[in-house]
Design an enzyme around this catalytic site. Structure first.
Site, PDB file in Angstrom:
ATOM      1  N   PRO A 160       0.846  -1.194   0.000  1.00  0.00           N
ATOM      2  CA  PRO A 160       0.000   0.000   0.000  1.00  0.00           C
ATOM      3  C   PRO A 160       0.881   1.244   0.000  1.00  0.00           C
ATOM      4  CG  PRO A 160      -0.083  -1.127   2.153  1.00  0.00           C
ATOM      5  CD  PRO A 160       0.871  -1.890   1.304  1.00  0.00           C
ATOM      6  N   CYS A 214       2.511   2.655  10.084  1.00  0.00           N
ATOM      7  CA  CYS A 214       2.726   4.034   9.626  1.00  0.00           C
ATOM      8  C   CYS A 214       3.476   4.838  10.705  1.00  0.00           C
ATOM      9  CB  CYS A 214       1.397   4.701   9.294  1.00  0.00           C
ATOM     10  SG  CYS A 214       1.631   6.345   8.609  1.00  0.00           S
ATOM     11  N   LYS A 261       0.047  -5.403   8.681  1.00  0.00           N
ATOM     12  CA  LYS A 261       1.377  -4.929   8.256  1.00  0.00           C
ATOM     13  C   LYS A 261       1.950  -4.078   9.388  1.00  0.00           C
ATOM     14  CE  LYS A 261       3.543  -2.400   4.390  1.00  0.00           C
ATOM     15  NZ  LYS A 261       3.690  -0.992   4.743  1.00  0.00           N
ATOM     16  N   ASN A 305       9.181  -6.978   3.876  1.00  0.00           N
ATOM     17  CA  ASN A 305       9.121  -5.715   3.137  1.00  0.00           C
ATOM     18  C   ASN A 305      10.255  -4.773   3.574  1.00  0.00           C
ATOM     19  OD1 ASN A 305       7.466  -2.708   3.805  1.00  0.00           O
ATOM     20  ND2 ASN A 305       7.892  -3.314   1.713  1.00  0.00           N
TER      21      ASN A 305
HETATM   22  C1  LIG Z   1       4.805   7.778  -0.148  1.00  0.00           C
HETATM   23  C2  LIG Z   1       4.604   6.561   0.718  1.00  0.00           C
HETATM   24  C3  LIG Z   1       3.320   6.205   1.092  1.00  0.00           C
HETATM   25  C4  LIG Z   1       3.112   5.076   1.902  1.00  0.00           C
HETATM   26  N1  LIG Z   1       1.830   4.718   2.235  1.00  0.00           N
HETATM   27  C5  LIG Z   1       1.612   3.603   2.981  1.00  0.00           C
HETATM   28  C6  LIG Z   1       0.287   3.176   3.302  1.00  0.00           C
HETATM   29  O1  LIG Z   1      -0.705   3.789   2.910  1.00  0.00           O
HETATM   30  N2  LIG Z   1       0.163   2.056   4.054  1.00  0.00           N
HETATM   31  C7  LIG Z   1       1.251   1.331   4.501  1.00  0.00           C
HETATM   32  O2  LIG Z   1       1.094   0.310   5.174  1.00  0.00           O
HETATM   33  N3  LIG Z   1       2.504   1.701   4.196  1.00  0.00           N
HETATM   34  C8  LIG Z   1       2.701   2.807   3.432  1.00  0.00           C
HETATM   35  N4  LIG Z   1       3.979   3.136   3.083  1.00  0.00           N
HETATM   36  C9  LIG Z   1       5.087   2.226   3.441  1.00  0.00           C
HETATM   37  C10 LIG Z   1       5.334   1.215   2.309  1.00  0.00           C
HETATM   38  O3  LIG Z   1       4.205   0.382   2.094  1.00  0.00           O
HETATM   39  C11 LIG Z   1       6.549   0.328   2.628  1.00  0.00           C
HETATM   40  O4  LIG Z   1       6.311  -0.355   3.831  1.00  0.00           O
HETATM   41  C12 LIG Z   1       7.845   1.126   2.755  1.00  0.00           C
HETATM   42  O5  LIG Z   1       7.937   2.113   1.757  1.00  0.00           O
HETATM   43  C13 LIG Z   1       9.059   0.199   2.693  1.00  0.00           C
HETATM   44  O6  LIG Z   1       9.112  -0.501   1.476  1.00  0.00           O
HETATM   45  P1  LIG Z   1      10.115  -0.044   0.275  1.00  0.00           P
HETATM   46  O7  LIG Z   1      11.474   0.099   0.912  1.00  0.00           O
HETATM   47  O8  LIG Z   1      10.000  -1.168  -0.733  1.00  0.00           O
HETATM   48  O9  LIG Z   1       9.627   1.270  -0.253  1.00  0.00           O
HETATM   49  C14 LIG Z   1       4.215   4.286   2.323  1.00  0.00           C
HETATM   50  C15 LIG Z   1       5.498   4.665   1.940  1.00  0.00           C
HETATM   51  C16 LIG Z   1       5.715   5.780   1.158  1.00  0.00           C
HETATM   52  C17 LIG Z   1       7.128   6.135   0.750  1.00  0.00           C
END
Ligand SMILES: Cc1cc2nc3c(=O)[nH]c(=O)nc-3n(C[C@H](O)[C@H](O)[C@H](O)COP(=O)(O)O)c2cc1C
Length: 326
Positions: free
Chosen positions: A27, A111, A149, A210
């Site tokens: 997400p 979050c 999550k 993740n």
């Molecule tokens: C712009 C942005 C918005 C995000 N929105 C959500 C969200 O709505 N729900 C959530 O569980 N995590 C959210 N995350 C976290 C990501 O789902 C993920 O856990 C995090 O970016 C780490 O993964 P990555 O290193 O592959 O980016 C968000 C991250 C970013 C950068």
């Protein structure tokens, strides 16, 4: 190098649901709308989650909140993520009409944003296991498949990952995803592989890893180091959604150009013109991240006054890069 599709690819059994692959799209607030989720699924993602949606917002019939849940029958296996801290609001949201089409409810307990933490939502729930448990049980009463999550804890001095994972399982969660960074790490730094591994060792439900996956090599390393049941990709999925076909070995013949053109059509079918243009600009900007010399074209994109103009510019940008790649 090991190929993910040869070594780690498998179907994922989540409660009574089977996802075709164990490579999931995370997400992402502001990004993982209906068109984007369809693209990821088409490219091989086993699931693609909506952005976080406020359980309270749904309870009070907030229209902007409800809009985030747009979906239709072309999206198979629908997964919504809810955010909040009040169990009754979660129960109401899971049983209500807004989420009626969704098969899976994911609960955001990761979050890190200050306002969210102040309200006792997101990662703050890793400090309150009894409340987190009540929330999971409240969601489960809807009969939907429920996933959680979360992060390993608020900081590296207060890691709660094993007890939290066990609490999720005991409360009825059908799968957990661990973002391997503590709250104070926000979105940066090497993921804490050992925390994800600890979660995997603590429970029998599927555990998804993740954090920090930007290539097939990263995905393989994540699986090697954690023993997880699958991976979830967030930011790199926006930049290069073809990572899903790469990891799953799914041959789609798609290019950034063909995907962009399809995304324009889908966005036009489900958003009004302003929202469709906003989405296409954001997506195109992410797609262009590593393409040199696109600054002027990006500016041109932001000058467009209507969707037809934006379609023409996007066609020019991605048509040209496709010719260069050929
Ligand atoms: C712009 C942005 C918005 C995000 N929105 C959500 C969200 O709505 N729900 C959530 O569980 N995590 C959210 N995350 C976290 C990501 O789902 C993920 O856990 C995090 O970016 C780490 O993964 P990555 O290193 O592959 O980016 C968000 C991250 C970013 C950068």
């Amino acid at each position: 190098m090991k190929k993910f599709s040869e070594v780690y690819l498998k179907k994922l059994h989540i409660g009574n649901i089977t996802a075709d692959s164990n490579v999931l799209m995370a997400p992402l607030a502001g990004y993982t709308s209906y068109p984007f989720r369809r693209m990821c699924r088409k490219l091989g993602a086993g699931l693609a989650f909506t952005e976080m949606v406020s359980a309270n917002g749904l309870k009070y019939n907030d229209r902007a909140t409800a809009k985030l849940l747009y979906t239709d029958e072309a999206e198979t296996l629908k997964a919504v993520q809810l955010l909040g801290s009040v169990p009754s609001a979660f129960e109401y949201a899971c049983k209500g009409e807004y989420t009626a089409d969704y098969d899976i409810v994911d609960i955001n307990m990761g979050c890190p944003v200050p306002n969210i933490i102040k309200s006792g939502e997101g990662c703050a729930l890793t400090r309150d296991l009894p409340l987190a448990s009540e929330i999971i049980e409240a969601c489960k009463r809807s009969g939907k498949v429920v996933t959680v999550k979360f992060r390993p804890g608020m900081n590296r001095k207060n890691i709660v990952v094993s007890e939290f994972a066990k609490m999720c399982e005991a409360s009825g969660a059908d799968m957990i995803t661990v973002h391997g960074r503590t709250r104070d790490m926000m979105y940066d730094g090497e993921p804490l592989y050992e925390c994800i591994e600890a979660a995997k060792n603590a429970v029998n439900i599927p555990v998804i890893a993740n954090g920090g996956i930007y290539s097939e090599e990263d995905a393989v390393k994540m699986m090697d180091r954690t023993g997880a049941d699958g991976v979830m990709i967030a930011r790199y999925g926006m930049e290069n959604p073809m990572i899903f076909s790469e990891l799953t070995g799914k041959e789609t013949g798609e290019t950034k150009y063909s995907l962009m053109m399809e995304q324009i059509n889908i966005a036009q079918s489900c958003f009004d013109e302003t929202a469709a243009m906003d989405y296409i600009r954001k997506l195109a900007s992410y797609f262009m991240k590593k393409i040199p010399g696109t600054k002027a074209l990006k500016q041109e994109m932001y000058m467009c006054g209507n969707m037809q103009e934006l379609r023409n510019v996007t066609e020019k940008i991605f048509g040209e890069t496709e010719k260069q790649d050929a």
